[in-house]
Scaffold this motif. Sequence first.
Motif, short mmCIF file in Angstrom:
data_model
loop_
_atom_site.label_atom_id
_atom_site.label_comp_id
_atom_site.label_asym_id
_atom_site.label_seq_id
_atom_site.Cartn_x
_atom_site.Cartn_y
_atom_site.Cartn_z
N TRP A 74 0.82 -1.21 0.00
CA TRP A 74 0.00 0.00 0.00
C TRP A 74 0.86 1.26 0.00
O TRP A 74 0.65 2.17 -0.79
CB TRP A 74 -0.94 -0.01 1.21
CG TRP A 74 -1.74 1.26 1.33
CD1 TRP A 74 -1.51 2.31 2.17
CD2 TRP A 74 -2.88 1.63 0.54
NE1 TRP A 74 -2.44 3.30 1.97
CE2 TRP A 74 -3.30 2.91 0.97
CE3 TRP A 74 -3.60 1.00 -0.48
CZ2 TRP A 74 -4.39 3.58 0.42
CZ3 TRP A 74 -4.68 1.66 -1.03
CH2 TRP A 74 -5.06 2.93 -0.58
N VAL A 78 1.13 0.99 -4.21
CA VAL A 78 -0.19 1.51 -4.59
C VAL A 78 -0.27 3.03 -4.42
O VAL A 78 -0.79 3.73 -5.28
CB VAL A 78 -1.29 0.81 -3.77
CG1 VAL A 78 -2.66 1.39 -4.12
CG2 VAL A 78 -1.28 -0.69 -4.05
N ARG A 79 0.27 3.56 -3.31
CA ARG A 79 0.12 4.99 -3.02
C ARG A 79 1.32 5.83 -3.46
O ARG A 79 1.25 7.06 -3.40
CB ARG A 79 -0.14 5.21 -1.53
CG ARG A 79 -1.52 4.82 -1.08
CD ARG A 79 -2.62 5.63 -1.75
NE ARG A 79 -2.53 7.06 -1.43
CZ ARG A 79 -2.53 8.02 -2.34
NH1 ARG A 79 -2.57 7.72 -3.62
NH2 ARG A 79 -2.46 9.27 -1.97
N ASP A 160 -2.64 -8.51 -5.74
CA ASP A 160 -1.79 -7.32 -5.74
C ASP A 160 -1.27 -7.01 -7.14
O ASP A 160 -1.24 -5.83 -7.54
CB ASP A 160 -0.61 -7.51 -4.79
CG ASP A 160 -1.01 -7.39 -3.34
OD1 ASP A 160 -1.83 -6.53 -3.02
OD2 ASP A 160 -0.51 -8.17 -2.52
N GLN A 217 -8.28 1.61 -2.77
CA GLN A 217 -8.21 1.01 -1.43
C GLN A 217 -9.29 -0.04 -1.22
O GLN A 217 -9.17 -0.91 -0.37
CB GLN A 217 -8.29 2.08 -0.36
CG GLN A 217 -9.65 2.76 -0.24
CD GLN A 217 -9.64 3.83 0.84
OE1 GLN A 217 -8.65 4.01 1.52
NE2 GLN A 217 -10.75 4.52 0.98
N VAL A 220 -7.63 -3.52 -2.05
CA VAL A 220 -6.46 -4.02 -1.32
C VAL A 220 -6.85 -5.26 -0.52
O VAL A 220 -7.79 -5.21 0.29
CB VAL A 220 -5.89 -2.94 -0.39
CG1 VAL A 220 -4.77 -3.50 0.46
CG2 VAL A 220 -5.39 -1.75 -1.20
N MET A 224 -4.07 -4.44 7.40
CA MET A 224 -2.88 -3.68 7.77
C MET A 224 -2.59 -3.81 9.27
O MET A 224 -3.51 -3.99 10.07
CB MET A 224 -3.06 -2.21 7.42
CG MET A 224 -3.29 -1.98 5.95
SD MET A 224 -1.93 -2.60 4.95
CE MET A 224 -2.63 -2.44 3.29
N VAL A 230 -1.28 3.43 7.68
CA VAL A 230 -2.33 3.00 6.77
C VAL A 230 -3.60 2.67 7.52
O VAL A 230 -4.71 3.04 7.12
CB VAL A 230 -1.86 1.80 5.93
CG1 VAL A 230 -2.99 1.31 5.02
CG2 VAL A 230 -0.64 2.15 5.12
N GLN A 234 -7.28 4.28 7.26
CA GLN A 234 -8.45 3.45 7.01
C GLN A 234 -9.50 3.61 8.11
O GLN A 234 -10.69 3.45 7.87
CB GLN A 234 -8.04 1.98 6.88
CG GLN A 234 -7.29 1.69 5.59
CD GLN A 234 -6.91 0.23 5.46
OE1 GLN A 234 -6.77 -0.48 6.46
NE2 GLN A 234 -6.74 -0.23 4.23
#
Length: 274
Positions: A74, A78-79, A160, A217, A220, A224, A230, A234
Amino acid sequence: MVTRTPGLGYASLRVFDLSLAEMLWSRRTIFMGLVVGLPVLLALVVRVLVDLGAPIRVQGGTAAGDQIFGLMMWVFFVRFAVPVLAVFYGTSLIADEVEDKTITYLFSRPIPRGAVLLGKYLAYLACTVFVVLPAIVLVWLLVAPINGSLAATFPSLLTDLALVLLGLSVYGALFALFGTVLKRPLLAGLIYVFGWETFALLMPGALKKVSIAYYMQGLVPHAMPGNSAVSLIQSIVRDIPTLTESLFYLGLILFICLWLATRAIGRKEYVLEQ
């Protein structure tokens, strides 16, 4: 004799074939290698520390490899890696041709203008996937076995890989549109990634739904660690979209951005500076 103009699909593949090698051997590929190499190096350090007996703890307990991998996916991919690479590649698909004064040469060929954008967009996808996905697999091989097994986390790895491919596709389409219609697309793209998306995700209400990260998100597959940044985000953003909603809106954004970009490039007049 009348020369037949090739169709959009065939012409796009021709542009793709011409652009792929150029992208793979460009300076941006070196930059991309540095971006995705950082999490690989960090995963190697974590693995060495664990093998030497150093505990990696989360909330007083020992972290499992799937938690570490999910957090790295993440935060680093991803971010960060996905939107950043999409910004630097997507905004340059047409801007580089204008800067190098080769856009008129491409447009003089008997192919639809939109094929230039679509072909270069496909080359961007192939180039980034060729570098980013192997880096994710390396990270997985290094950290997933920590207090766990590769077999147990393999389904999450496949998710992923698909998630990153989708992210590169959607962000790339958005920034290809930026590069086609905006005068300073790179600056606008960086503001979107590091400014707008971060701001929108933390705001209550429907504002977050105007960001790609909000729908990403929802895809995912990892839980976490409880004390990670993260998990804090969330916990603030409680209305995470469903899988169906995420896929629908990401696909819609992808289609609309590519459609608008191909229409824009077909109508825009490019005046090259001397």
